[in-house]
Scaffold this active site. Structure first.
Site, PDB file in Angstrom:
ATOM      1  CE1 TYR A 116      -5.750  11.062 -10.473  1.00 27.93           C
ATOM      2  CE2 TYR A 116      -6.366  12.631 -12.194  1.00 27.93           C
ATOM      3  CZ  TYR A 116      -5.740  11.452 -11.807  1.00 27.93           C
ATOM      4  OH  TYR A 116      -5.101  10.673 -12.743  1.00 27.93           O
ATOM      5  CG  ASP A 167      -1.830   1.178   1.310  1.00 22.20           C
ATOM      6  OD1 ASP A 167      -1.589   2.172   0.591  1.00 22.20           O
ATOM      7  OD2 ASP A 167      -2.807   1.139   2.075  1.00 22.20           O
ATOM      8  CB  ALA A 170      -4.681  19.140  -5.029  1.00 11.68           C
ATOM      9  CB  SER A 171      -2.749  14.209  -5.567  1.00  6.60           C
ATOM     10  OG  SER A 171      -3.326  13.678  -6.749  1.00  6.60           O
ATOM     11  CB  SER A 213      -3.169  12.999 -14.738  1.00  2.92           C
ATOM     12  OG  SER A 213      -4.378  13.382 -15.346  1.00  2.92           O
TER      13      SER A 213
HETATM   14  P1  NAI Z   1      -6.098   1.605 -12.379  1.00  2.00           P
HETATM   15  O1  NAI Z   1      -7.135   1.845 -11.337  1.00  2.00           O
HETATM   16  O2  NAI Z   1      -6.417   0.616 -13.444  1.00  2.00           O
HETATM   17  O3  NAI Z   1      -4.715   1.221 -11.696  1.00  2.00           O
HETATM   18  C1  NAI Z   1      -4.261   1.881 -10.552  1.00  2.00           C
HETATM   19  C2  NAI Z   1      -3.276   0.977  -9.834  1.00  2.00           C
HETATM   20  O4  NAI Z   1      -2.854   1.619  -8.623  1.00  2.00           O
HETATM   21  C3  NAI Z   1      -3.906  -0.354  -9.436  1.00  2.00           C
HETATM   22  O5  NAI Z   1      -2.936  -1.364  -9.528  1.00  2.00           O
HETATM   23  C4  NAI Z   1      -4.294  -0.098  -7.993  1.00  2.00           C
HETATM   24  O6  NAI Z   1      -4.414  -1.294  -7.239  1.00  2.00           O
HETATM   25  C5  NAI Z   1      -3.095   0.732  -7.552  1.00  2.00           C
HETATM   26  N1  NAI Z   1      -3.320   1.411  -6.298  1.00  2.00           N
HETATM   27  C6  NAI Z   1      -4.320   2.219  -5.931  1.00  2.00           C
HETATM   28  N2  NAI Z   1      -4.164   2.600  -4.656  1.00  2.00           N
HETATM   29  C7  NAI Z   1      -3.023   2.033  -4.220  1.00  2.00           C
HETATM   30  C8  NAI Z   1      -2.310   2.041  -2.988  1.00  2.00           C
HETATM   31  N3  NAI Z   1      -2.759   2.715  -1.914  1.00  2.00           N
HETATM   32  N4  NAI Z   1      -1.166   1.326  -2.905  1.00  2.00           N
HETATM   33  C9  NAI Z   1      -0.708   0.622  -3.950  1.00  2.00           C
HETATM   34  N5  NAI Z   1      -1.327   0.577  -5.134  1.00  2.00           N
HETATM   35  C10 NAI Z   1      -2.480   1.271  -5.257  1.00  2.00           C
HETATM   36  O7  NAI Z   1      -5.815   3.037 -12.979  1.00  2.00           O
HETATM   37  P2  NAI Z   1      -4.738   3.566 -14.067  1.00  2.00           P
HETATM   38  O8  NAI Z   1      -5.478   4.438 -14.970  1.00  2.00           O
HETATM   39  O9  NAI Z   1      -3.947   2.459 -14.619  1.00  2.00           O
HETATM   40  O10 NAI Z   1      -3.843   4.488 -13.128  1.00  2.00           O
HETATM   41  C11 NAI Z   1      -2.429   4.453 -13.097  1.00  2.00           C
HETATM   42  C12 NAI Z   1      -1.898   5.862 -12.993  1.00  2.00           C
HETATM   43  O11 NAI Z   1      -2.193   6.553 -14.204  1.00  2.00           O
HETATM   44  C13 NAI Z   1      -2.513   6.682 -11.857  1.00  2.00           C
HETATM   45  O12 NAI Z   1      -1.505   7.391 -11.188  1.00  2.00           O
HETATM   46  C14 NAI Z   1      -3.447   7.637 -12.589  1.00  2.00           C
HETATM   47  O13 NAI Z   1      -3.621   8.826 -11.882  1.00  2.00           O
HETATM   48  C15 NAI Z   1      -2.692   7.829 -13.892  1.00  2.00           C
HETATM   49  N6  NAI Z   1      -3.519   8.326 -14.995  1.00  2.00           N
HETATM   50  C16 NAI Z   1      -4.607   7.604 -15.435  1.00  2.00           C
HETATM   51  C17 NAI Z   1      -5.383   8.113 -16.451  1.00  2.00           C
HETATM   52  C18 NAI Z   1      -6.608   7.397 -16.949  1.00  2.00           C
HETATM   53  O14 NAI Z   1      -7.438   7.997 -17.640  1.00  2.00           O
HETATM   54  N7  NAI Z   1      -6.737   6.105 -16.699  1.00  2.00           N
HETATM   55  C19 NAI Z   1      -5.089   9.405 -17.081  1.00  2.00           C
HETATM   56  C20 NAI Z   1      -3.909  10.042 -16.568  1.00  2.00           C
HETATM   57  C21 NAI Z   1      -3.170   9.515 -15.560  1.00  2.00           C
END
Ligand code: NAI
Length: 268
Positions: A151, A60, A153-154, A138
């Site tokens: 979001y 986590d 802000a982070s 992002s």
């Molecule tokens: P997703 O929800 O499919 O994957 C997110 C991953 O982060 C998952 O493996 C989840 O289990 C993990 N996660 C969440 N909270 C956690 C924690 N406390 N500790 C460890 N792991 C944790 O989403 P996605 O889209 O693949 O997101 C990946 C990154 O891409 C994020 O940082 C997101 O902000 C960024 N992003 C996503 C966009 C989108 O449209 N999908 C656009 C721009 C950026």
């Protein structure tokens, strides 16, 4: 990338999972962190079956000790660390006036502090290898998005942190990359927190019509190889960067109208 050791957080789904396959496919030894052990194990075994090298640790990222253990696992298992990809993240969807403050705090804990903890623990090893530290930000880290105060802000906070780190390390050989994907098909909108802190449970977007996580991973891979400092994805994302420099108010209106069209938008 052959033989390089690459840590990826949030590797159980979406962009993180795609990054695991992308880097492993190019010969990297990948170390995967996320909270879901079953998914991590499945991905790691699949990579090994395909001839790659992988390890995983339930992590986590909002927990400093978990981040430390993830980094130490990589070092102990493979002897060094070449790339850290801070990808783990969650989103939100609620007006600030309605959102419980715990929502904003959780966003900062996972997205910002997760990046800081992992980077802090990995930095000595990355300096040794003159490696790369990557943050998956992002387009919402360039332009504030309505309904996403915590979001944005982070992601803005990550920007300041990474930019400072890059300048601090001008002479150390550390490579610092900021990746700014646009809308990408993944699980992020299902797990996005709503006003009371519960998960949205559905996506307002047609996930099939936006950029794939695999495309994003391939772009991040290339940017790491080329040691780029930043990378913005999607036409919409690139236009946002350009417009935000010169046409702030007009872009505010455009972003508002665009986001208000989402089904179930918290503002109209
Ligand atoms: P997703 O929800 O499919 O994957 C997110 C991953 O982060 C998952 O493996 C989840 O289990 C993990 N996660 C969440 N909270 C956690 C924690 N406390 N500790 C460890 N792991 C944790 O989403 P996605 O889209 O693949 O997101 C990946 C990154 O891409 C994020 O940082 C997101 O902000 C960024 N992003 C996503 C966009 C989108 O449209 N999908 C656009 C721009 C950026």
């Amino acid at each position: 990338m052959k033989g390089k050791v690459v840590i990826i957080t949030g590797a159980s789904s979406g962009i993180g999972k795609a990054l695991a396959y992308e880097f492993a496919g190019h010969g990297a030894k990948v170390v995967l962190g996320a909270r879901n052990q079953t998914q991590l194990k499945e991905i790691s075994e699949d990579i090994k079956q395909k001839g790659g090298e992988a390890a995983y640790l339930t992590t986590d990222v909002s927990n400093e000790n978990d981040c430390k253990n993830l980094i130490l696992t990589a070092k102990q298992k493979f002897g060094k660390i070449d790339v850290l990809i801070n990808n783990a993240g969650i989103s939100m969807r609620a007006l600030f006036q309605d959102a419980d403050l715990s929502v904003i705090k959780r966003l900062m804990d996972v997205n910002f502090w997760g990046t800081v903890y992992c980077t802090k623990k990995a930095l000595p090893y990355l300096l040794e290898s003159k490696g790369s530290v990557v943050a998956v930000s992002s387009v919402a880290g360039i332009k504030g998005l309505p309904g996403r105060t915590g979001y944005s802000a982070s992601k803005f906070a990550i920007h300041g942190f990474m930019e400072s780190l890059r300048i601090e390390n001008r002479k150390t050989g550390l490579h610092v990359l900021m990746a700014y994907p646009g809308f990408t098909a993944s699980n992020i909108r299902n797990t996005a927190l709503v006003a009371d802190g519960s998960q949205q449970g559905k996506s307002p977007l047609e996930e099939g019509k936006i950029m794939s996580a695999e495309d994003v991973a391939a772009h991040i891979y290339k940017a790491v190889i080329k040691r780029k400092t930043s990378m913005v994805l999607t036409g919409e994302g690139k236009l946002t960067v350009f417009l935000s420099k010169f046409f702030t108010k007009w872009l505010d209106k455009l972003v508002y109208n665009h986001m208000a069209k989402e089904p179930g938008s918290p503002f109209k």
